[in-house]
Enzyme design. Structure first.
Site, PDB file in Angstrom:
ATOM      1  N   ASP A 125       0.756  -1.370  -0.175  1.00  0.00           N
ATOM      2  CA  ASP A 125       0.143   0.054   0.007  1.00  0.00           C
ATOM      3  C   ASP A 125       0.857   1.043  -0.126  1.00  0.00           C
ATOM      4  OD1 ASP A 125      -2.396  -1.386   0.092  1.00  0.00           O
ATOM      5  OD2 ASP A 125      -2.562  -1.584   2.197  1.00  0.00           O
ATOM      6  N   ASP A 139      -6.878  -1.578  -4.526  1.00  0.00           N
ATOM      7  CA  ASP A 139      -7.909  -1.253  -3.703  1.00  0.00           C
ATOM      8  C   ASP A 139      -8.948  -0.266  -4.292  1.00  0.00           C
ATOM      9  OD1 ASP A 139      -6.777  -2.774  -1.866  1.00  0.00           O
ATOM     10  OD2 ASP A 139      -5.573  -1.155  -0.721  1.00  0.00           O
TER      11      ASP A 139
END
Length: 166
Positions: A125, A139
């Site tokens: 991330d 995401d």
């Protein structure tokens, strides 16, 4: 009422999925190579930063001890999309499912191949905003695909291209 155009939209689904997957994969490769183990980069002050973290859980780091569960969920989502694709005649649904598929594959790739591997890898991330989880492009694709599915469902459009009224 039917709006079926007579042609399945598997090509659209696969095209969107491949695009989302490759965009996610290339962004993760770039940020790991250039930004990991460095201070966050401010893109728009503190409103948007690039900061690499490895997330073995879900959003906000929830469920880090359940990495294998998230891996299984991603695999099930992929199988469900493959099953729906057999009756897919709607272009908007193909786009939505393609986003979901590309995002699920992007995060599943991390869980399978990133350290420590074996269904327990940490998802990369890197997009950080204030007071929110750090996330990635997979995401984003999943959220956009899910949002589009909600809109299509409320509008009464089914994946097979038919319209229904409730």
């Amino acid at each position: 009422m039917s709006s079926r155009s007579g042609k399945r939209r598997i090509g659209v689904l696969l095209g969107v999925a491949v695009f989302a997957y490759l965009l996610d994969l290339s962004s993760k490769l770039a940020v790991v190579a250039k930004l990991e183990h460095h201070d966050p980069i401010q893109v728009f002050g503190t409103w948007l930063q690039f900061e690499v973290i490895r997330n073995r859980g879900a959003a906000f780091g929830f469920g880090e001890a359940m990495t294998i569960v998230f891996t299984v969920i991603a695999a099930v989502v992929i199988l469900v999309i493959a099953r729906i694709a057999r009756k897919l005649y709607s272009t908007p649904w193909a786009i939505a499912l393609g986003l979901l598929l590309g995002g699920a594959l992007g995060n599943l790739t991390d869980r399978l191949f990133r350290s420590p591997g074996g269904f327990e890898g940490g998802v990369v991330d890197f997009i950080a905003t204030p007071h929110f989880a750090v996330f990635n492009l997979a995401d984003s694709a999943i959220v956009c695909g899910g949002f589009l599915i909600v809109i299509l469902s409320f509008r009464g459009l089914d994946p097979d291209g038919t319209l229904h009224k409730d």
